[in-house]
Motif scaffolding. Structure first.
Motif, PDB file in Angstrom:
ATOM      1  N   ILE A  47     -14.492  -2.030 -24.118  1.00 44.35           N
ATOM      2  CA  ILE A  47     -14.267  -1.019 -23.095  1.00 44.35           C
ATOM      3  C   ILE A  47     -12.938  -1.283 -22.413  1.00 44.35           C
ATOM      4  N   GLU A  48     -12.440  -0.248 -21.779  1.00 46.95           N
ATOM      5  CA  GLU A  48     -11.207  -0.346 -21.000  1.00 46.95           C
ATOM      6  C   GLU A  48     -11.543   0.084 -19.579  1.00 46.95           C
ATOM      7  N   CYS A  49     -11.042  -0.658 -18.599  1.00 46.77           N
ATOM      8  CA  CYS A  49     -11.306  -0.326 -17.200  1.00 46.77           C
ATOM      9  C   CYS A  49     -10.173  -0.868 -16.332  1.00 46.77           C
ATOM     10  N   PRO A  50     -10.122  -0.426 -15.069  1.00 48.59           N
ATOM     11  CA  PRO A  50      -9.088  -0.961 -14.181  1.00 48.59           C
ATOM     12  C   PRO A  50      -9.206  -2.484 -14.050  1.00 48.59           C
ATOM     13  N   ALA A  51      -8.090  -3.144 -13.901  1.00 48.99           N
ATOM     14  CA  ALA A  51      -8.037  -4.612 -13.871  1.00 48.99           C
ATOM     15  C   ALA A  51      -8.877  -5.210 -12.753  1.00 48.99           C
ATOM     16  N   PHE A  52      -9.007  -4.527 -11.622  1.00 45.59           N
ATOM     17  CA  PHE A  52      -9.743  -5.113 -10.499  1.00 45.59           C
ATOM     18  C   PHE A  52     -11.226  -5.326 -10.824  1.00 45.59           C
ATOM     19  N   ILE A  53     -11.744  -4.625 -11.814  1.00 45.94           N
ATOM     20  CA  ILE A  53     -13.151  -4.793 -12.222  1.00 45.94           C
ATOM     21  C   ILE A  53     -13.400  -6.233 -12.676  1.00 45.94           C
ATOM     22  N   LEU A  54     -12.395  -6.852 -13.292  1.00 44.32           N
ATOM     23  CA  LEU A  54     -12.556  -8.225 -13.774  1.00 44.32           C
ATOM     24  C   LEU A  54     -12.855  -9.222 -12.655  1.00 44.32           C
ATOM     25  N   ASN A  55     -12.358  -8.940 -11.452  1.00 39.87           N
ATOM     26  CA  ASN A  55     -12.572  -9.862 -10.335  1.00 39.87           C
ATOM     27  C   ASN A  55     -14.050 -10.080 -10.041  1.00 39.87           C
ATOM     28  N   ASP A  56     -14.861  -9.057 -10.245  1.00 35.70           N
ATOM     29  CA  ASP A  56     -16.292  -9.143  -9.972  1.00 35.70           C
ATOM     30  C   ASP A  56     -17.123  -8.672 -11.162  1.00 35.70           C
ATOM     31  N   LEU A  57     -16.648  -8.917 -12.370  1.00 43.35           N
ATOM     32  CA  LEU A  57     -17.287  -8.401 -13.572  1.00 43.35           C
ATOM     33  C   LEU A  57     -18.763  -8.803 -13.662  1.00 43.35           C
ATOM     34  N   LYS A  58     -19.062 -10.061 -13.436  1.00 47.40           N
ATOM     35  CA  LYS A  58     -20.458 -10.533 -13.530  1.00 47.40           C
ATOM     36  C   LYS A  58     -21.323  -9.846 -12.473  1.00 47.40           C
ATOM     37  N   SER A  59     -20.786  -9.672 -11.307  1.00 42.37           N
ATOM     38  CA  SER A  59     -21.496  -8.982 -10.222  1.00 42.37           C
ATOM     39  C   SER A  59     -21.795  -7.534 -10.604  1.00 42.37           C
ATOM     40  N   TYR A  60     -20.799  -6.855 -11.167  1.00 44.62           N
ATOM     41  CA  TYR A  60     -21.004  -5.474 -11.614  1.00 44.62           C
ATOM     42  C   TYR A  60     -22.039  -5.415 -12.733  1.00 44.62           C
ATOM     43  N   GLN A  61     -21.979  -6.366 -13.635  1.00 44.05           N
ATOM     44  CA  GLN A  61     -22.945  -6.413 -14.719  1.00 44.05           C
ATOM     45  C   GLN A  61     -24.364  -6.565 -14.155  1.00 44.05           C
ATOM     46  N   ASN A  62     -24.537  -7.445 -13.185  1.00 41.15           N
ATOM     47  CA  ASN A  62     -25.857  -7.648 -12.576  1.00 41.15           C
ATOM     48  C   ASN A  62     -26.342  -6.399 -11.840  1.00 41.15           C
ATOM     49  N   GLU A  63     -25.454  -5.755 -11.090  1.00 39.61           N
ATOM     50  CA  GLU A  63     -25.813  -4.519 -10.387  1.00 39.61           C
ATOM     51  C   GLU A  63     -26.220  -3.435 -11.386  1.00 39.61           C
ATOM     52  N   PHE A  64     -25.456  -3.328 -12.461  1.00 38.71           N
ATOM     53  CA  PHE A  64     -25.766  -2.343 -13.500  1.00 38.71           C
ATOM     54  C   PHE A  64     -27.148  -2.600 -14.090  1.00 38.71           C
ATOM     55  N   THR A  65     -27.430  -3.855 -14.431  1.00 37.14           N
ATOM     56  CA  THR A  65     -28.716  -4.199 -15.038  1.00 37.14           C
ATOM     57  C   THR A  65     -29.872  -3.886 -14.086  1.00 37.14           C
ATOM     58  N   GLU A  66     -29.702  -4.198 -12.809  1.00 37.81           N
ATOM     59  CA  GLU A  66     -30.729  -3.862 -11.819  1.00 37.81           C
ATOM     60  C   GLU A  66     -30.952  -2.352 -11.762  1.00 37.81           C
ATOM     61  N   TRP A  67     -29.869  -1.587 -11.723  1.00 41.34           N
ATOM     62  CA  TRP A  67     -29.965  -0.126 -11.692  1.00 41.34           C
ATOM     63  C   TRP A  67     -30.633   0.396 -12.959  1.00 41.34           C
ATOM     64  N   LEU A  68     -30.205  -0.139 -14.115  1.00 40.48           N
ATOM     65  CA  LEU A  68     -30.695   0.338 -15.402  1.00 40.48           C
ATOM     66  C   LEU A  68     -32.207   0.195 -15.524  1.00 40.48           C
ATOM     67  N   TYR A  69     -32.753  -0.948 -15.116  1.00 40.06           N
ATOM     68  CA  TYR A  69     -34.177  -1.223 -15.287  1.00 40.06           C
ATOM     69  C   TYR A  69     -35.032  -0.828 -14.083  1.00 40.06           C
ATOM     70  N   ASP A  70     -34.437  -0.239 -13.073  1.00 39.63           N
ATOM     71  CA  ASP A  70     -35.183   0.243 -11.915  1.00 39.63           C
ATOM     72  C   ASP A  70     -35.858   1.556 -12.310  1.00 39.63           C
ATOM     73  N   LYS A  71     -37.173   1.542 -12.404  1.00 43.11           N
ATOM     74  CA  LYS A  71     -37.917   2.706 -12.899  1.00 43.11           C
ATOM     75  C   LYS A  71     -37.832   3.915 -11.979  1.00 43.11           C
ATOM     76  N   THR A  72     -37.294   3.751 -10.781  1.00 41.75           N
ATOM     77  CA  THR A  72     -37.103   4.913  -9.906  1.00 41.75           C
ATOM     78  C   THR A  72     -35.852   5.692 -10.283  1.00 41.75           C
ATOM     79  N   ASN A  73     -35.001   5.110 -11.098  1.00 42.48           N
ATOM     80  CA  ASN A  73     -33.776   5.786 -11.547  1.00 42.48           C
ATOM     81  C   ASN A  73     -34.039   6.563 -12.827  1.00 42.48           C
ATOM     82  N   ASP A  74     -33.591   7.789 -12.843  1.00 37.21           N
ATOM     83  CA  ASP A  74     -33.682   8.600 -14.059  1.00 37.21           C
ATOM     84  C   ASP A  74     -32.315   8.598 -14.730  1.00 37.21           C
ATOM     85  N   HIS A  75     -32.284   8.150 -15.962  1.00 38.91           N
ATOM     86  CA  HIS A  75     -31.058   8.151 -16.759  1.00 38.91           C
ATOM     87  C   HIS A  75     -31.433   8.338 -18.220  1.00 38.91           C
ATOM     88  N   ALA A  76     -30.450   8.527 -19.045  1.00 35.81           N
ATOM     89  CA  ALA A  76     -30.666   8.852 -20.462  1.00 35.81           C
ATOM     90  C   ALA A  76     -31.030   7.644 -21.322  1.00 35.81           C
TER      91      ALA A  76
END
Length: 179
Positions: free
Chosen positions: A14-43
């Motif tokens: 993937i390609e993203c703005p450089a500042f994402i790298l500063n907190d990449l692991k944090s973003y990954q964890n937030e994403f995973t929490e959002w992804l598996y939260d059954k209250t969220n509807d996504h594809a």
């Protein structure tokens, strides 16, 4: 900035703005929490008996999440640059119209039977494809042929194979996250 998103078998880039790298692991964890939260509807939900029971996703899910929740007010957005890259930088996959993805998943057993059925000489398509394209490429070519013959047979759109080699040194130098 390019990032290697590693899955168990292969990776996406993937390609993203450089500042994402500063907190990449944090973003990954937030994403995973959002992804598996059954209250969220996504594809990316998988359902069993009408209930959410797991997620099926690749890097496009992470990119979508970044763009929606982190980069929503930024001009520069994240995007998937390459999919299904193996550890040596080989890319070989079938591409097809996205509207048939669900149909392909429901017909996967038919594909397996087609691939392993033996002809009159006792040779199956899988053996033929492995001989012609090699162990690491045969499934991409077999998938495209099967999709064209059995799923897209009446349509003008056709599946095709992307077969190329990524720059190994560039790929190895990329920051990595693991899903």
């Amino acid at each position: 900035m390019r990032i290697l998103v590693q899955f168990c078998v292969n990776a996406d880039i993937i390609e993203c703005p450089a500042f994402i790298l500063n907190d990449l692991k944090s973003y990954q964890n937030e994403f995973t929490e959002w992804l598996y939260d059954k209250t969220n509807d996504h594809a990316y939900w998988m359902y069993k008996d009408g209930e959410k029971y797991g997620c099926s996703y690749r890097s496009e899910a992470f990119v979508e999440w970044l763009n929606k929740f982190i980069l929503d007010k930024h001009e520069e957005k994240a995007k998937v640059v390459e999919q299904s890259v193996d550890e040596d930088g080989l890319v070989c996959r079938a591409e097809y119209p996205k509207d048939i993805t669900a149909l392909i998943h429901t017909e996967i057993e038919s594909f397996r039977k087609w691939l392993t059925n033996k002809n009159s000489e006792g040779i199956c398509k899988e053996e033929e494809y492995k001989k012609k394209y090699g162990m690491r490429k045969y499934i991409g070519y077999a998938s495209a042929e099967w999709i064209n013959s059995f799923i897209l047979n009446e349509r003008n759109e056709k599946a095709y194979v992307i077969d190329k080699q990524m720059d190994y040194d560039e790929m190895k130098a990329m920051p990595k996250i693991f899903f």
